[in-house]
Scaffold this active site. Sequence first.
Site, PDB file in Angstrom:
ATOM      1  N   ASP A 174       4.438   7.162  -0.086  1.00 31.13           N
ATOM      2  CA  ASP A 174       3.828   6.059   0.671  1.00 31.13           C
ATOM      3  C   ASP A 174       4.045   6.308   2.159  1.00 31.13           C
ATOM      4  O   ASP A 174       5.050   6.893   2.563  1.00 31.13           O
ATOM      5  CB  ASP A 174       4.437   4.706   0.266  1.00 31.13           C
ATOM      6  N   TYR A 197     -15.034  -0.185   2.598  1.00 29.11           N
ATOM      7  CA  TYR A 197     -14.182  -0.139   1.408  1.00 29.11           C
ATOM      8  C   TYR A 197     -15.040   0.092   0.161  1.00 29.11           C
ATOM      9  O   TYR A 197     -14.744   0.970  -0.655  1.00 29.11           O
ATOM     10  CB  TYR A 197     -13.404  -1.450   1.297  1.00 29.11           C
ATOM     11  N   ASP A 204       1.541  10.494   4.503  1.00 26.58           N
ATOM     12  CA  ASP A 204       0.235   9.968   4.920  1.00 26.58           C
ATOM     13  C   ASP A 204      -0.816  10.782   4.165  1.00 26.58           C
ATOM     14  O   ASP A 204      -1.028  11.964   4.470  1.00 26.58           O
ATOM     15  CB  ASP A 204       0.049  10.123   6.433  1.00 26.58           C
ATOM     16  N   VAL A 205      -1.468  10.167   3.191  1.00 25.64           N
ATOM     17  CA  VAL A 205      -2.399  10.929   2.345  1.00 25.64           C
ATOM     18  C   VAL A 205      -3.619  11.431   3.128  1.00 25.64           C
ATOM     19  O   VAL A 205      -4.340  12.304   2.648  1.00 25.64           O
ATOM     20  CB  VAL A 205      -2.877  10.127   1.103  1.00 25.64           C
ATOM     21  N   SER A 208     -12.336   0.836  -7.960  1.00 28.04           N
ATOM     22  CA  SER A 208     -12.299  -0.627  -7.972  1.00 28.04           C
ATOM     23  C   SER A 208     -13.606  -1.107  -8.569  1.00 28.04           C
ATOM     24  O   SER A 208     -14.609  -0.377  -8.581  1.00 28.04           O
ATOM     25  CB  SER A 208     -12.189  -1.151  -6.537  1.00 28.04           C
ATOM     26  N   ASN A 235      -3.530   6.394  -5.710  1.00 27.80           N
ATOM     27  CA  ASN A 235      -3.668   4.929  -5.642  1.00 27.80           C
ATOM     28  C   ASN A 235      -3.745   4.396  -4.209  1.00 27.80           C
ATOM     29  O   ASN A 235      -4.278   3.309  -3.989  1.00 27.80           O
ATOM     30  CB  ASN A 235      -2.472   4.319  -6.398  1.00 27.80           C
TER      31      ASN A 235
HETATM   32  N1  LIG Z   1      -5.589  -5.676  -5.294  1.00 32.23           N
HETATM   33  C1  LIG Z   1      -6.780  -5.606  -5.883  1.00 32.23           C
HETATM   34  O1  LIG Z   1      -7.421  -6.631  -6.217  1.00 32.23           O
HETATM   35  C2  LIG Z   1      -7.378  -4.260  -6.222  1.00 32.23           C
HETATM   36  C3  LIG Z   1      -8.467  -4.233  -7.097  1.00 32.23           C
HETATM   37  C4  LIG Z   1      -9.035  -2.998  -7.424  1.00 32.23           C
HETATM   38  C5  LIG Z   1      -8.513  -1.845  -6.905  1.00 32.23           C
HETATM   39  N2  LIG Z   1      -7.462  -1.908  -6.044  1.00 32.23           N
HETATM   40  C6  LIG Z   1      -6.941  -0.646  -5.523  1.00 32.23           C
HETATM   41  O2  LIG Z   1      -5.581  -0.506  -5.881  1.00 32.23           O
HETATM   42  C7  LIG Z   1      -4.905   0.280  -4.915  1.00 32.23           C
HETATM   43  C8  LIG Z   1      -3.650  -0.437  -4.443  1.00 32.23           C
HETATM   44  O3  LIG Z   1      -4.037  -1.669  -3.845  1.00 32.23           O
HETATM   45  P1  LIG Z   1      -3.014  -2.891  -3.672  1.00 32.23           P
HETATM   46  O4  LIG Z   1      -3.800  -4.118  -3.754  1.00 32.23           O
HETATM   47  O5  LIG Z   1      -1.811  -2.681  -4.526  1.00 32.23           O
HETATM   48  O6  LIG Z   1      -2.655  -2.713  -2.112  1.00 32.23           O
HETATM   49  P2  LIG Z   1      -1.270  -2.621  -1.311  1.00 32.23           P
HETATM   50  O7  LIG Z   1      -1.645  -2.758   0.118  1.00 32.23           O
HETATM   51  O8  LIG Z   1      -0.251  -3.538  -1.885  1.00 32.23           O
HETATM   52  O9  LIG Z   1      -0.816  -1.128  -1.612  1.00 32.23           O
HETATM   53  C9  LIG Z   1      -1.377  -0.023  -0.951  1.00 32.23           C
HETATM   54  C10 LIG Z   1      -0.260   0.943  -0.600  1.00 32.23           C
HETATM   55  O10 LIG Z   1      -0.852   2.111  -0.015  1.00 32.23           O
HETATM   56  C11 LIG Z   1      -0.031   2.499   1.085  1.00 32.23           C
HETATM   57  N3  LIG Z   1      -0.814   3.291   2.025  1.00 32.23           N
HETATM   58  C12 LIG Z   1      -1.764   2.846   2.901  1.00 32.23           C
HETATM   59  N4  LIG Z   1      -2.226   3.889   3.627  1.00 32.23           N
HETATM   60  C13 LIG Z   1      -1.577   4.989   3.197  1.00 32.23           C
HETATM   61  C14 LIG Z   1      -1.617   6.355   3.581  1.00 32.23           C
HETATM   62  N5  LIG Z   1      -2.424   6.793   4.560  1.00 32.23           N
HETATM   63  N6  LIG Z   1      -0.815   7.228   2.926  1.00 32.23           N
HETATM   64  C15 LIG Z   1       0.014   6.792   1.940  1.00 32.23           C
HETATM   65  N7  LIG Z   1       0.125   5.517   1.563  1.00 32.23           N
HETATM   66  C16 LIG Z   1      -0.669   4.621   2.179  1.00 32.23           C
HETATM   67  C17 LIG Z   1       0.447   1.188   1.685  1.00 32.23           C
HETATM   68  O11 LIG Z   1       1.586   1.381   2.513  1.00 32.23           O
HETATM   69  C18 LIG Z   1       0.720   0.376   0.443  1.00 32.23           C
HETATM   70  O12 LIG Z   1       2.052   0.543  -0.007  1.00 32.23           O
HETATM   71  C19 LIG Z   1      -5.931   0.561  -3.824  1.00 32.23           C
HETATM   72  O13 LIG Z   1      -6.539   1.824  -4.054  1.00 32.23           O
HETATM   73  C20 LIG Z   1      -6.953  -0.529  -4.018  1.00 32.23           C
HETATM   74  O14 LIG Z   1      -8.217  -0.158  -3.535  1.00 32.23           O
HETATM   75  C21 LIG Z   1      -6.880  -3.080  -5.706  1.00 32.23           C
END
Ligand SMILES: NC(=O)c1ccc[n+]([C@@H]2O[C@H](COP(=O)([O-])OP(=O)(O)OC[C@H]3O[C@@H](n4cnc5c(N)ncnc54)[C@H](O)[C@@H]3O)[C@@H](O)[C@H]2O)c1
Length: 224
Positions: free
Chosen positions: A36, A153, A62-63, A140, A89
Amino acid sequence: MKLKDRVAVITGAGSGIGRASALEFAKEGARVVVADINRNGAVETVKRIEQAGGQAHAVTTDVADAASVQNLVRETLRVWPQVHVLFNNAAIQINKTVEETEVEEWNREIAVNLGGIFLCCKFFMPHLRKTKGAIVNMSSVNGFFVEPICAGYCATKAAIIGLTKAMAIDHGKEGIRVNCICPGYIDAGLAEGYFEAQPDPAAARAAAGKLHALGRIGRPEEVG
Ligand SMILES: NC(=O)c1ccc[n+]([C@@H]2O[C@H](COP(=O)([O-])OP(=O)(O)OC[C@H]3O[C@@H](n4cnc5c(N)ncnc54)[C@H](O)[C@@H]3O)[C@@H](O)[C@H]2O)c1
């Protein structure tokens, strides 16, 4: 235990769905690399896994940065000899229309959400080939249905579905399975940010629940 002694790398595992998935993977016996950009979040996830009796290692990553992803590969193989699962993710969500989105925001969203998957797959592929491993890309429901004010997005999530299909046919013949998952609303960071960006966050949240068969939004561990 479904993942006993497997090594799983999960990006964005410092919070939300990534963290919940890391905990689920560890429960199933996996040794989890928690990658992360948020170091504190990653360390906290590792702490929770270890408290539950599992094994995990945090790597600040940083991905969107090739050198950082190459470091993630090196660190993974320094700590454990093989890698079996890559769960891409990590993502960010800019809650704006195309017109409102700054050029830098657009470039960053593409670089993290789509570019991050490209970089992680590119640099982990030689190692996943050795174990006939598996890649899971996080898309998503927004990859095929869309919502207002998150154009970039939605574009990245649709592109991830295309990328996953292309990779699945390129690498399936080598024994590497490539799939993506498309959750609906999940009670985690990005959905929370989306609700907060609406004129009435509570109403938006309640309306979102009604869109789902269960009559509520999902929980992060259900995705895990
Ligand atoms: N929450 C929802 O309703 C939902 C629904 C469908 C899909 N998603 C997908 O699930 C995944 C996680 O979402 P979430 O809701 O848990 O969000 P979140 O913000 O809680 O988690 C995202 C994580 O990614 C990390 N991150 C951001 N940029 C980064 C980078 N450049 N390098 C490494 N890490 C990085 C952040 O620090 C964070 O810990 C995402 O891909 C999101 O698109 C979420």
